[in-house]
Scaffold this motif. Structure first.
Motif, PDB file in Angstrom:
ATOM      1  N   GLY A  20    -114.546  69.879 -56.398  1.00  0.00           N
ATOM      2  CA  GLY A  20    -113.964  69.698 -55.076  1.00  0.00           C
ATOM      3  C   GLY A  20    -112.456  69.621 -55.036  1.00  0.00           C
ATOM      4  O   GLY A  20    -111.866  69.443 -53.960  1.00  0.00           O
ATOM      5  N   PHE A  21    -111.793  69.748 -56.192  1.00  0.00           N
ATOM      6  CA  PHE A  21    -110.342  69.891 -56.179  1.00  0.00           C
ATOM      7  C   PHE A  21    -110.025  71.193 -55.439  1.00  0.00           C
ATOM      8  O   PHE A  21    -110.785  72.156 -55.486  1.00  0.00           O
ATOM      9  N   THR A  22    -108.857  71.254 -54.803  1.00  0.00           N
ATOM     10  CA  THR A  22    -108.526  72.434 -54.002  1.00  0.00           C
ATOM     11  C   THR A  22    -107.472  73.319 -54.651  1.00  0.00           C
ATOM     12  O   THR A  22    -107.007  74.279 -54.044  1.00  0.00           O
ATOM     13  N   GLY A  23    -107.090  73.027 -55.887  1.00  0.00           N
ATOM     14  CA  GLY A  23    -106.128  73.833 -56.618  1.00  0.00           C
ATOM     15  C   GLY A  23    -105.934  73.262 -58.006  1.00  0.00           C
ATOM     16  O   GLY A  23    -106.431  72.171 -58.326  1.00  0.00           O
ATOM     17  N   VAL A  24    -105.236  74.011 -58.863  1.00  0.00           N
ATOM     18  CA  VAL A  24    -104.933  73.547 -60.219  1.00  0.00           C
ATOM     19  C   VAL A  24    -103.478  73.867 -60.539  1.00  0.00           C
ATOM     20  O   VAL A  24    -102.899  74.809 -59.989  1.00  0.00           O
ATOM     21  N   GLN A  25    -102.921  73.057 -61.433  1.00  0.00           N
ATOM     22  CA  GLN A  25    -101.571  73.310 -61.934  1.00  0.00           C
ATOM     23  C   GLN A  25    -101.578  73.266 -63.455  1.00  0.00           C
ATOM     24  O   GLN A  25    -102.075  72.300 -64.051  1.00  0.00           O
ATOM     25  N   VAL A  26    -101.028  74.286 -64.081  1.00  0.00           N
ATOM     26  CA  VAL A  26    -100.832  74.308 -65.530  1.00  0.00           C
ATOM     27  C   VAL A  26     -99.508  73.612 -65.809  1.00  0.00           C
ATOM     28  O   VAL A  26     -98.462  74.021 -65.293  1.00  0.00           O
ATOM     29  N   HIS A  27     -99.544  72.565 -66.621  1.00  0.00           N
ATOM     30  CA  HIS A  27     -98.320  71.809 -66.925  1.00  0.00           C
ATOM     31  C   HIS A  27     -97.584  72.512 -68.066  1.00  0.00           C
ATOM     32  O   HIS A  27     -97.969  72.422 -69.223  1.00  0.00           O
ATOM     33  N   GLY A  28     -96.491  73.193 -67.696  1.00  0.00           N
ATOM     34  CA  GLY A  28     -95.692  73.889 -68.701  1.00  0.00           C
ATOM     35  C   GLY A  28     -94.305  73.309 -68.846  1.00  0.00           C
ATOM     36  O   GLY A  28     -93.394  74.000 -69.316  1.00  0.00           O
ATOM     37  N   ALA A  29     -94.118  72.038 -68.462  1.00  0.00           N
ATOM     38  CA  ALA A  29     -92.793  71.416 -68.455  1.00  0.00           C
ATOM     39  C   ALA A  29     -92.780  70.124 -69.271  1.00  0.00           C
ATOM     40  O   ALA A  29     -93.747  69.775 -69.939  1.00  0.00           O
ATOM     41  N   HIS A  30     -91.619  69.452 -69.239  1.00  0.00           N
ATOM     42  CA  HIS A  30     -91.429  68.080 -69.732  1.00  0.00           C
ATOM     43  C   HIS A  30     -91.722  67.889 -71.218  1.00  0.00           C
ATOM     44  O   HIS A  30     -91.982  66.771 -71.662  1.00  0.00           O
ATOM     45  N   GLY A  31     -91.705  68.959 -71.991  1.00  0.00           N
ATOM     46  CA  GLY A  31     -91.855  68.818 -73.429  1.00  0.00           C
ATOM     47  C   GLY A  31     -93.279  68.712 -73.910  1.00  0.00           C
ATOM     48  O   GLY A  31     -93.502  68.469 -75.107  1.00  0.00           O
ATOM     49  N   TYR A  32     -94.286  68.889 -73.031  1.00  0.00           N
ATOM     50  CA  TYR A  32     -95.677  68.892 -73.487  1.00  0.00           C
ATOM     51  C   TYR A  32     -95.997  70.241 -74.131  1.00  0.00           C
ATOM     52  O   TYR A  32     -95.124  71.084 -74.306  1.00  0.00           O
ATOM     53  N   LEU A  33     -97.243  70.463 -74.515  1.00  0.00           N
ATOM     54  CA  LEU A  33     -97.550  71.549 -75.441  1.00  0.00           C
ATOM     55  C   LEU A  33     -97.060  72.922 -74.986  1.00  0.00           C
ATOM     56  O   LEU A  33     -96.444  73.652 -75.770  1.00  0.00           O
ATOM     57  N   VAL A  34     -97.326  73.305 -73.744  1.00  0.00           N
ATOM     58  CA  VAL A  34     -96.876  74.626 -73.295  1.00  0.00           C
ATOM     59  C   VAL A  34     -95.358  74.722 -73.382  1.00  0.00           C
ATOM     60  O   VAL A  34     -94.801  75.734 -73.811  1.00  0.00           O
ATOM     61  N   SER A  35     -94.677  73.650 -72.985  1.00  0.00           N
ATOM     62  CA  SER A  35     -93.217  73.592 -73.068  1.00  0.00           C
ATOM     63  C   SER A  35     -92.750  73.694 -74.521  1.00  0.00           C
ATOM     64  O   SER A  35     -91.695  74.281 -74.812  1.00  0.00           O
ATOM     65  N   GLN A  36     -93.529  73.145 -75.447  1.00  0.00           N
ATOM     66  CA  GLN A  36     -93.185  73.227 -76.864  1.00  0.00           C
ATOM     67  C   GLN A  36     -93.228  74.666 -77.370  1.00  0.00           C
ATOM     68  O   GLN A  36     -92.443  75.056 -78.240  1.00  0.00           O
TER      69      GLN A  36
END
Length: 437
Positions: A165-181
């Motif tokens: 029932g969530f209405t959207g998703v966001q991929v976290h690619g900031a703030h030094g987390y894995l994608v940002s790494q």
């Protein structure tokens, strides 16, 4: 006609946000030790849904239980059982009860996973977090097989959230987390197809976006949170960020949230880092003195048409409206003020001129001990201690439906730290058998 805070926003996928105010993602720490949503999360997000935001973003929903951003994160790293499905559905129902959107921010801590969670985290390479105090272990590089597994986990988590029932998703690619790494040349020292050129460093993110889009379909909002820059010498910079935004637009992303910084250089919190800040590559404006990343977004809007959300520092209605009117932002993200004033968006929509700046009065140490900040470890702890005060407000909202503006910073720091340790003591038996990515 210029957009206002009350204006609707139609996203490229066709979904419509009812206004231009969003509750930004903030880590809650309210899940069970094994990462399941709780009644406390339902209470908290119900209050935020009642507060007037057109869209709420969840805190980090983690795709690997061994790489929490913080103890108490929600974890979706496998097909949910009936209990997990029901908990996610109740959370989503509470968070959308006023007809607003609720998007899942999906993430992985990577090397920014604390030692108490995992002393041997995985990352793009073996470059450790350069902070004093020994809170983070030296990471090991992910194998190509592990990378492929993580891409699949992002897609799984997105599908599970949509089904709940969530209405959207966001991929976290900031703030030094894995994608940002992976995006950072300072952290990503790989020599395979996931390292070196920007195209290679962005490959992991773009593979995640493609897999998530395939999992949720074309009509479901897909967002990415991206650093405008890491603000570190040799890190991901604005030129890199602009190119990645162009690639994301081509990959059918509906909204890009512009932020910045890492744990080493926490620009996102307005906190000074341990090293000199790398100068930005855009001209500063008056608005940027309040909203940290608005000028980066404005420069991006000249090159792309994908809607942009700007989060970080907004406190006055005038600055928010200026950002919308100038085209620098399509959505205004609000964070810390909503930890105390859950109805802050509604106040702004009703004409309030300014939100409270609680962070300005939060200090771990009394003034006469300020000299101790000359020491690196004390400076780092003091800088983040004020954030623990906001964590405590979220705990009070989730458990008791109230806040306490007079709560002492040092007491909040101790309580939050003790809760994290207690969660980790309860966690091992509960998550036995979870594979490390």
């Amino acid at each position: 006609m210029a957009a206002t805070l009350a204006s609707e926003l139609k996203l490229p996928c066709g979904a419509v946000l009812p206004n231009r105010l969003a509750k930004a993602a903030m880590t809650e720490g309210l899940a069970t030790p094994d990462g399941r949503p709780t009644p406390e999360l339902e209470r908290l997000y119900g209050l935020w849904a009642d507060g007037g935001s057109g869209m709420l973003l969840s805190g980090n929903i983690i795709v690997d239980a061994d790489h929490l951003e913080r103890p108490g994160n929600v974890v979706i790293d496998r097909e949910p059982d009936a209990d997990m499905q029901a908990r996610l559905a109740r959370w989503a129902q509470a968070a959308t009860r006023q007809g607003n959107h609720f998007w899942a921010q999906i993430s992985h801590g990577g090397r920014q996973t604390q030692k108490l969670v995992n002393p041997h985290p995985k990352s793009s390479s073996d470059v450790a977090v350069a902070l004093p105090g020994g809170q983070f272990g030296k990471p090991a590089p992910l194998t190509k097989g592990e990378i492929a597994d993580l891409v699949a986990r992002w897609a799984l988590a997105a599908r599970v959230c949509k089904d709940a029932g969530f209405t959207g998703v966001q991929v976290h690619g900031a703030h030094g987390y894995l994608v940002s790494q992976f995006l950072s040349p300072r952290v990503n020292r790989r020599t395979d197809e996931y390292g070196g050129s920007l195209e290679n460093r962005a490959r992991f993110l773009l593979e995640i976006v493609a897999a998530v889009r395939a999992a949720v379909g074309p009509g479901f909002p897909l967002s990415v949170k991206l650093n405008s820059a890491d603000f570190q010498k040799g890190g991901f910079d604005f030129t890199d960020s602009l190119q990645v935004v162009q690639w994301l637009e081509a990959a059918s992303v509906d909204l890009i949230e512009i932020s910045g910084g890492t744990y080493e250089q926490p620009k996102l919190l307005g906190v000074a880092g341990q090293e000199a800040e790398e100068a930005p590559q855009v001209a500063p404006s008056t608005a940027a003195r309040e909203a940290y990343f608005v000028d980066f977004a404005k420069a991006m809007q000249a090159e792309v048409s994908v809607p942009l959300m700007v989060t970080g520092g907004f406190r006055t209605r005038a600055a928010m409206e200026q950002a919308l009117a100038s085209g620098a932002a399509d959505v205004i993200g609000l964070g810390r003020p909503l930890c105390v004033d859950t109805d802050a968006p509604a106040r702004l929509l009703q004409g309030a001129d300014e939100l409270a700046r609680y962070e300005d009065s939060l200090e771990l140490l009394p003034g006469w001990l300020g000299f101790l900040k000359r020491f690196g470890a004390v400076k780092a702890i003091s800088g983040f201690a004020g954030i623990y005060w906001f964590y405590q407000q979220l705990w009070l909202l989730g458990h008791e439906g109230r806040t306490d503006r007079a709560f002492p910073v040092f007491k909040a720091f101790r309580l939050v730290d003790a809760r994290s340790k207690r969660i980790m003591k309860e966690r091992p038996a509960l998550v036995a058998g979870r594979g490390q990515a």
